[in-house]
Design a protein around this motif. Structure first.
Motif, PDB file in Angstrom:
ATOM      1  N   GLN A 194       0.823  -1.212   0.000  1.00 19.54           N
ATOM      2  CA  GLN A 194       0.000   0.000   0.000  1.00 19.54           C
ATOM      3  C   GLN A 194       0.860   1.267   0.000  1.00 19.54           C
ATOM      4  OE1 GLN A 194      -0.212  -2.628   2.077  1.00 19.54           O
ATOM      5  NE2 GLN A 194      -2.298  -2.895   2.853  1.00 19.54           N
ATOM      6  N   HIS A 241      -3.646   2.177   9.613  1.00 21.59           N
ATOM      7  CA  HIS A 241      -4.553   3.020   8.821  1.00 21.59           C
ATOM      8  C   HIS A 241      -5.950   3.012   9.441  1.00 21.59           C
ATOM      9  CE1 HIS A 241      -2.214   2.907   4.736  1.00 21.59           C
ATOM     10  NE2 HIS A 241      -1.532   3.476   5.703  1.00 21.59           N
ATOM     11  N   GLY A 242      -6.646   4.125   9.296  1.00 24.97           N
ATOM     12  CA  GLY A 242      -8.031   4.222   9.745  1.00 24.97           C
ATOM     13  C   GLY A 242      -8.215   4.456  11.234  1.00 24.97           C
ATOM     14  N   SER A 253      -4.143  11.925  10.718  1.00 25.53           N
ATOM     15  CA  SER A 253      -4.624  13.296  10.940  1.00 25.53           C
ATOM     16  C   SER A 253      -4.002  13.891  12.197  1.00 25.53           C
ATOM     17  CB  SER A 253      -6.156  13.346  10.989  1.00 25.53           C
ATOM     18  OG  SER A 253      -6.666  12.497  11.982  1.00 25.53           O
ATOM     19  N   ASN A 295      -6.253   9.175  -4.131  1.00 18.11           N
ATOM     20  CA  ASN A 295      -5.997   8.693  -2.767  1.00 18.11           C
ATOM     21  C   ASN A 295      -7.034   9.295  -1.819  1.00 18.11           C
ATOM     22  OD1 ASN A 295      -4.974   7.787  -0.347  1.00 18.11           O
ATOM     23  ND2 ASN A 295      -2.848   8.311  -0.833  1.00 18.11           N
ATOM     24  N   THR A 296      -8.233   8.774  -1.870  1.00 19.68           N
ATOM     25  CA  THR A 296      -9.350   9.343  -1.109  1.00 19.68           C
ATOM     26  C   THR A 296      -9.124   9.297   0.396  1.00 19.68           C
ATOM     27  OG1 THR A 296     -10.547   7.238  -1.261  1.00 19.68           O
ATOM     28  CG2 THR A 296     -11.052   8.909  -2.929  1.00 19.68           C
ATOM     29  N   ALA A 297      -8.460   8.259   0.891  1.00 24.97           N
ATOM     30  CA  ALA A 297      -8.204   8.184   2.332  1.00 24.97           C
ATOM     31  C   ALA A 297      -7.280   9.309   2.782  1.00 24.97           C
ATOM     32  CB  ALA A 297      -7.604   6.825   2.695  1.00 24.97           C
ATOM     33  N   ALA A 298      -6.220   9.576   2.027  1.00 27.98           N
ATOM     34  CA  ALA A 298      -5.302  10.659   2.383  1.00 27.98           C
ATOM     35  C   ALA A 298      -6.005  12.008   2.285  1.00 27.98           C
ATOM     36  CB  ALA A 298      -4.071  10.638   1.477  1.00 27.98           C
ATOM     37  N   ALA A 358      -9.154  12.680   2.659  1.00 27.24           N
ATOM     38  CA  ALA A 358     -10.065  12.811   3.802  1.00 27.24           C
ATOM     39  C   ALA A 358      -9.290  13.117   5.083  1.00 27.24           C
ATOM     40  CB  ALA A 358     -10.893  11.541   3.964  1.00 27.24           C
ATOM     41  N   CYS A 359      -8.142  12.484   5.261  1.00 26.71           N
ATOM     42  CA  CYS A 359      -7.283  12.730   6.426  1.00 26.71           C
ATOM     43  C   CYS A 359      -6.876  14.193   6.483  1.00 26.71           C
ATOM     44  CB  CYS A 359      -6.062  11.818   6.343  1.00 26.71           C
ATOM     45  SG  CYS A 359      -4.713  12.222   7.475  1.00 26.71           S
ATOM     46  N   LYS A 395      -9.705  16.653   7.278  1.00 24.77           N
ATOM     47  CA  LYS A 395     -10.053  16.650   8.706  1.00 24.77           C
ATOM     48  C   LYS A 395      -9.273  17.707   9.477  1.00 24.77           C
ATOM     49  CE  LYS A 395     -10.529  12.018  10.012  1.00 24.77           C
ATOM     50  NZ  LYS A 395     -10.171  10.907  10.890  1.00 24.77           N
TER      51      LYS A 395
END
Length: 168
Positions: A30, A92-93, A98, A125-128, A130-131, A134
């Protein structure tokens, strides 16, 4: 650079003793997909030696779980700082990314006097994204064909920035 304490992570200057742990994290599929590289240990050693880059180990629960790095533009007309990070996929998660970004952003604003920070995740990279959102980062625009992916094709990046008063 001093050690910085977030709500859940500690950021401290990375050193030669961290190269093995950071290279192992960079080697996970990843992370490697986003950061790539051939000789990961040598690349981390190069980052440690780069006078224009500050590399910090991210610690959580007594172990290194990633790295966050920053650089600054010192020209008075364009003064700002930029950052980037990677985390072990095992964590992750959990909000550690953040927390690391927020902790470094506070330092760059309060201690280094920056009014604006930038970060440039891959556009997919939607997770990054969103991080970073935040913490208060906002999309500025798409950097078309910004970086070459592991498949050899060019991929878009997303430029995001944060003004000091937007930090959450």
């Amino acid at each position: 650079m001093t050690t910085l304490h977030g709500d859940r992570v500690t950021l401290r200057p990375a050193g030669p003793d961290d190269v093995g742990a950071l290279a192992a994290i960079r080697a996970t599929p990843q992370v490697r997909d986003r950061w790539q590289g051939d000789d990961l240990a040598a690349e981390i050693e190069d980052d440690l030696a780069d006078p224009d880059l500050e590399l910090l180990a991210i610690e959580h629960g007594g172990r290194v779980v990633g790295a966050i790095q920053w650089h600054e533009e010192t020209d008075a007309m364009y003064r700002h700082a930029g950052m980037d990070l990677y985390l072990d996929p095992e964590v992750h998660g959990r909000g550690l990314g953040s927390d690391a970004v927020r902790t470094l952003a506070r330092h760059l604003i309060a201690e280094r006097g920056h009014h604006r920070l930038v970060i440039d995740p891959a556009a997919d990279n939607t997770a990054a994204i969103a991080c970073y959102a935040k913490v208060g980062f906002r999309p500025v625009g798409v950097l078309r064909r910004y970086e070459r992916g592991p498949d050899g094709t060019w991929h878009d990046g997303l430029l995001m920035d944060l003004l000091a008063e937007e930090l959450r």
